[in-house]
Design an enzyme around this catalytic site. Structure first.
Site, short mmCIF file in Angstrom:
data_model
loop_
_atom_site.label_atom_id
_atom_site.label_comp_id
_atom_site.label_asym_id
_atom_site.label_seq_id
_atom_site.Cartn_x
_atom_site.Cartn_y
_atom_site.Cartn_z
N CYS A 197 17.08 12.43 16.97
CA CYS A 197 16.25 12.78 15.82
C CYS A 197 15.89 14.26 16.00
CB CYS A 197 14.99 11.93 15.81
SG CYS A 197 13.94 12.24 14.39
N HIS A 253 7.01 18.98 19.44
CA HIS A 253 7.97 18.64 18.38
C HIS A 253 7.34 18.39 17.03
CE1 HIS A 253 6.69 14.51 18.12
NE2 HIS A 253 7.77 14.11 17.51
N HIS A 290 14.86 16.46 19.03
CA HIS A 290 13.63 16.23 19.81
C HIS A 290 13.56 14.81 20.40
CE1 HIS A 290 11.79 15.98 15.50
NE2 HIS A 290 12.12 14.76 15.87
N ASN A 291 14.69 14.08 20.38
CA ASN A 291 14.78 12.80 21.10
C ASN A 291 16.13 12.77 21.82
OD1 ASN A 291 12.40 11.77 20.06
ND2 ASN A 291 13.36 10.27 18.72
N SER A 351 4.38 24.10 8.81
CA SER A 351 5.31 23.91 9.91
C SER A 351 5.45 25.26 10.60
CB SER A 351 6.67 23.43 9.40
OG SER A 351 6.56 22.17 8.80
N HIS A 368 10.44 10.84 8.18
CA HIS A 368 11.55 11.74 7.90
C HIS A 368 11.39 12.36 6.50
CE1 HIS A 368 14.19 9.66 11.12
NE2 HIS A 368 13.22 10.38 11.62
#
Lengths: 474, 137
Positions: A96, A397, A324-325, A380, A199
């Protein structure tokens, strides 16, 4: 739990019980207090039990309660010393991540064509459950093998996009043969789809630049419209993790390993089971790199269609794409020696500093772009990696949840959240209005505070702040 | 008595399912998992599926059963609303589910990605059985 403050933004738990290393959390006093409210800190301690873990079980400033690992958890294990790989340290949504596109548009251009642009994005970005995908099923084998590179060859995006992807959009060591038939079936109709939950695809504007040199190198300028895409490996990745977690319970017994939470099941990296998992994980990561790549292509086409121009003329260049995973074998210094470590980043972003050989030439002087999405309605951030990062080249993240989904729904309804966002000038195109409430800005920590801790802890340095102006969600 | 209740979790979501028998608690856990995503009162049982899974203990079997249903639902694009356990033994189980196309339904909760082992428990209680499970969403 007896965490002690050992620095301005660093908290440490000395090893106790079966912990092999300390737990170390990067947080301000107020962010740390939020982490204390649930089981996240207990999970930091649990991760410290993993065989072969070195230095510390780390947690980023956006730490919150996950399953097994905390979200924001980082663990590096020494491969040669029996270090383990744990699918729970990667999570179900393998690879992800977040992709950021620049554009030639200014905010006023977007405002003028807002309805057209958001309408095209709404129509062309598949999301939710069973709503189809952009790419054809026949690409699956190539994508599992070669990730975003296979998508480029199939006509999605352009070759130089790959320069701006972590790992060039292809995870090494992928073994499509280690991916089950069920996982393939789940993924075959989902390449180029967003999913739902947290998402999103977001249209943003660069509203503050903190580091003009880095911003220019990354392709960002004040007032520029950007598009951020957050998604992962969809059902294919979920199934890979499910399959291997089920097997690892028994495999762990064979290797004589015990862990405090079944979700932390793990096996040595240098074992038949460990190698099989890492091969399948890399193939699922390739699906995720390609998935974001295909969605970026659809985004360029949507914006071009709305403006009545070609995708090339939208100026939608890729700033960067980060995972980030993921777990990766990387070289890092531990004490006086360089070691091969299996670095698990569960809800945490790789953040290589300036000069790192993995970075493309245009970014090497500045460090890797680190993308930290906020939530709908909040900013962000783009940061850059720093030399001397204290957590195996890792940064935060996201904002990190602070409120459960059910509590968020009780606080404000989906339609109210939509009205709130529209009142702030943010156009929303939800797949499900009801789900908006769960992802409302008040359910998350203050992303600016998370970024501030990243900077103060030496995890990454702020480059630019992005303000949302349009949201497409599942 | 309700078939399940929702567990509070910061990022994900979970349930405690209850039932008079172990079979019933497995069926109710499956109902709860899909009820979190869809209003199951609106889902007709038009298409059926059958699953067979293995596990070393009731908790492992529960994860395997729920995971298999999620996989079937994702591959077939279905939302399941009815569940039936046919054979439950110490090592394995078989069962079925029925539902209809998910694409025409409105999601009322985030799609469940997977079933986790974190905090997992299947226990006999004075009233029957209870199963606690957390989902990744």
């Amino acid at each position: 739990m007896d965490f002690r403050r050992i620095g301005e933004v660093t908290w440490e738990l000395a090893p106790e019980g079966g912990m092999r290393v300390p737990g170390r959390v990067f947080a301000s006093a107020s962010l740390f207090a939020k982490a204390e409210a649930d089981q996240a800190l207990r999970q930091v301690a649990n991760v410290a039990h993993l065989p072969g873990i070195v230095e510390a079980s780390f947690a980023m400033p956006d730490i919150h309660w996950g399953y097994g690992f905390p979200i924001g958890g980082v663990a590096a294990t020494d491969v040669a010393a029996g270090g383990v790989v744990s699918p729970g340290g990667v999570g179900f949504d393998i690879c992800c991540g977040v992709r950021l596109l620049a554009s030639a548009l200014r905010e006023e251009d977007f405002r003028r064509r807002r309805v057209d642009i958001m309408g095209e994005l709404d129509a062309r970005i598949p999301r939710g459950l069973g709503k189809g995908a952009v790419a054809a099923k026949r690409l699956l084998d190539e994508v599992l093998e070669r990730g975003a590179a296979a998508a480029v060859e199939a006509g999605f995006g352009v070759p130089h996009d790959l320069e701006r992807c972590e790992e060039r959009g292809t995870s090494a060591g992928a073994d499509p043969g280690a991916v089950s038939a069920r996982a393939r079936e789940r993924g075959s109709g989902q390449l180029g789809s967003l999913g739902a939950g947290n998402h999103f695809l977001e249209v943003q504007v660069v509203d503050r630049v903190e580091d003009p040199g880095a911003a220019e190198a990354f392709g960002l300028a004040p007032g520029m419209v950007t598009v951020m895409i957050h998604c992962g490996s969809r059902g294919l990745g979920h199934q890979v993790c499910t399959d291997y977690l089920a097997d690892m319970g028994r495999a762990m017994n064979r290797h004589g390993i015990s862990v405090p939470d079944r979700q932390l099941a793990c096996v040595p990296v240098l074992s038949k089971e460990g190698e099989a998992y890492l091969g399948a994980m890399a193939a699922a990561a390739n699906f995720a790199w390609a998935n974001r790549h295909v969605l970026a292509h659809a985004t360029r086409e949507a914006v071009a269609a709305a403006l009545g121009t070609s995708p090339a003329k939208t100026g939608m260049e890729l700033v960067f794409d980060v995972a980030h995973n993921l777990a990766k074998v990387e070289e890092h210094r531990v004490g006086r020696y360089s070691r091969r470590l299996c670095v698990h980043r569960k809800g945490a972003t790789r953040a290589f500093g300036p000069g790192h050989p993995a970075l493309p030439p245009g970014l090497r002087d500045w460090g890797q772009p680190v993308l930290i999405p906020g939530s709908m309605g909040t900013a962000s951030w783009v940061l850059r990696g720093l030399a001397g990062n204290p957590a195996f080249a890792t940064a935060a993240h996201g904002a990190g949840r602070v409120m459960s989904r059910s509590a968020a729904k009780k606080t404000r309804g989906g339609r109210e959240v939509m009205h709130d966002l529209e009142a702030e000038g943010i156009t929303v195109r939800p797949g499900s209005v009801s789900l908006l409430a769960e992802e409302a800005p008040f359910a998350y920590k203050d992303v600016d505070a998370v970024v501030d801790v990243c900077a103060r802890a030496g995890l990454a340095a702020p480059v630019a702040r992005l303000r949302p102006i349009g949201v497409v969600k599942g | 008595m309700s078939r399940y209740r929702i567990l509070s979790h910061t990022a994900d979501t979970g349930i405690v399912a209850v039932g008079a028998t172990l079979e019933e608690v497995f069926e109710n856990a499956a109902f709860g998992m899909f009820d979190l995503m869809f209003d199951l009162s609106l889902v007709p049982p038009e298409e059926e599926c059958h699953v067979e899974v293995e596990g070393d203990d009731p908790a492992e079997l529960l994860v395997a059963w729920l995971s298999a249903l999620l996989t079937e639902a994702d591959i077939r694009g279905l939302a399941f609303c009815r569940f039936r356990l046919e054979g439950l033994r110490s090592c394995c189980l078989s069962g079925g589910a029925a539902g209809s196309a998910a694409a025409r339904l409105i999601l009322r909760g985030p799609p469940i990605k997977a079933v986790t082992y974190h905090g997992l428990a299947v226990e006999e209680t004075p009233e029957g059985w209870a199963a606690r499970v957390i989902f990744d969403v």
